[in-house]
Design an enzyme around this catalytic site. Structure first.
Site, short mmCIF file in Angstrom:
data_model
loop_
_atom_site.label_atom_id
_atom_site.label_comp_id
_atom_site.label_asym_id
_atom_site.label_seq_id
_atom_site.Cartn_x
_atom_site.Cartn_y
_atom_site.Cartn_z
N ASP A 89 24.74 -10.00 3.04
CA ASP A 89 24.95 -11.00 2.09
C ASP A 89 26.57 -10.98 1.75
O ASP A 89 27.17 -11.92 1.28
CB ASP A 89 24.11 -10.51 0.73
CG ASP A 89 24.42 -11.53 -0.59
OD1 ASP A 89 24.71 -12.63 -0.38
OD2 ASP A 89 24.88 -10.80 -1.49
N PHE A 96 0.74 -1.27 0.12
CA PHE A 96 -0.06 -0.18 0.17
C PHE A 96 0.75 1.26 0.08
O PHE A 96 0.24 2.52 0.36
CB PHE A 96 -1.02 0.08 1.14
CG PHE A 96 -2.03 -1.14 1.04
CD1 PHE A 96 -2.78 -1.51 -0.13
CD2 PHE A 96 -2.01 -2.04 2.03
CE1 PHE A 96 -3.59 -2.36 -0.31
CE2 PHE A 96 -3.13 -2.90 2.06
CZ PHE A 96 -3.80 -3.14 0.78
N CYS A 97 2.17 1.19 -0.45
CA CYS A 97 2.91 2.33 -0.48
C CYS A 97 2.66 2.93 -1.57
O CYS A 97 2.55 2.35 -2.73
CB CYS A 97 4.50 2.12 -0.19
SG CYS A 97 5.10 1.61 1.32
N HIS A 98 2.55 4.50 -1.87
CA HIS A 98 2.40 5.10 -2.98
C HIS A 98 3.82 5.17 -3.74
O HIS A 98 4.59 5.48 -2.94
CB HIS A 98 1.81 6.46 -2.78
CG HIS A 98 0.50 6.67 -2.26
ND1 HIS A 98 0.32 6.31 -0.80
CD2 HIS A 98 -0.60 6.67 -2.75
CE1 HIS A 98 -1.30 6.29 -0.63
NE2 HIS A 98 -1.70 6.61 -1.59
N MET A 130 8.51 4.79 5.00
CA MET A 130 8.64 3.34 4.60
C MET A 130 9.82 3.23 3.58
O MET A 130 10.65 2.32 3.64
CB MET A 130 7.54 2.74 3.91
CG MET A 130 6.22 2.42 4.90
SD MET A 130 6.67 1.54 6.30
CE MET A 130 7.31 -0.09 5.38
N GLU A 131 9.92 4.51 3.10
CA GLU A 131 11.41 4.38 2.07
C GLU A 131 12.68 4.42 2.75
O GLU A 131 13.51 3.54 2.65
CB GLU A 131 11.07 5.48 1.12
CG GLU A 131 10.13 5.36 -0.06
CD GLU A 131 8.77 5.38 0.47
OE1 GLU A 131 7.68 5.29 -0.42
OE2 GLU A 131 8.40 5.87 1.55
#
Length: 162
Positions: free
Chosen positions: A132, A80-82, A117-118
């Protein structure tokens, strides 16, 4: 009496829904997040001696590239992130003590919704990239915590200024 908080990604029927931001004002927004990478003592010592290079290459540089790519694709990863125009994305990656690498990601946009969120995605993907690149040295590397450290713009400011 304080207004009860509700989940924003649910419609009145309780079904998942993207937030409609069309009525919000376009403003400058910024957010910072961090994620820690904790190494076993012998691995941290080896990485410090190598200048944070591994057989796969420059660890910090690769983490910054991966984190930046993740910031730009957050809307493809979190349902649901734009999709947002990213005005700026910066990383700070420094040793915190003898065994922990602290990764901070700061993201800026001018839009109707924020970039928390970004920033979180950038910091955590950068940390996963460090893992990694170093896993050949040990699988006892620990990631986290990942957390929002601050946001500005929108309805309220939170934490430290990005």
């Amino acid at each position: 009496m304080a207004k009860q908080k509700t989940l924003t990604h649910l419609d009145p029927a309780g079904r998942p829904a993207m937030v409609d931001v069309s009525a919000k004002a376009v403003t400058a927004r910024a957010a910072s997040a961090e994620c820690r990478v904790r190494f076993p003592a012998e691995v941290a010592s080896q990485l410090r001696a190598s200048g944070l290079r591994s057989a796969k290459g420059a660890i910090v540089d690769t983490a910054i590239i991966a984190g930046t790519m993740a910031v730009k694709r957050t809307h493809e990863l979190i349902p649901f992130c734009h999709p947002l125009p990213i005005d700026g994305c910066r990383f700070a990656i420094d040793w915190q003590g003898e065994r922990e690498l602290n990764i901070t990601c700061t993201v800026r946009t001018t839009h109707r919704t924020g970039v928390e969120m970004e920033a979180l995605t950038g910091a955590t993907i950068a940390a996963l990239t460090v893992y990694d690149m170093c896993k050949a040295l040990s699988h006892r590397i620990v990631l986290g915590p990942a957390k929002l450290t601050g946001k500005r713009g929108g309805r309220r400011d939170v934490g430290d200024a990005p």
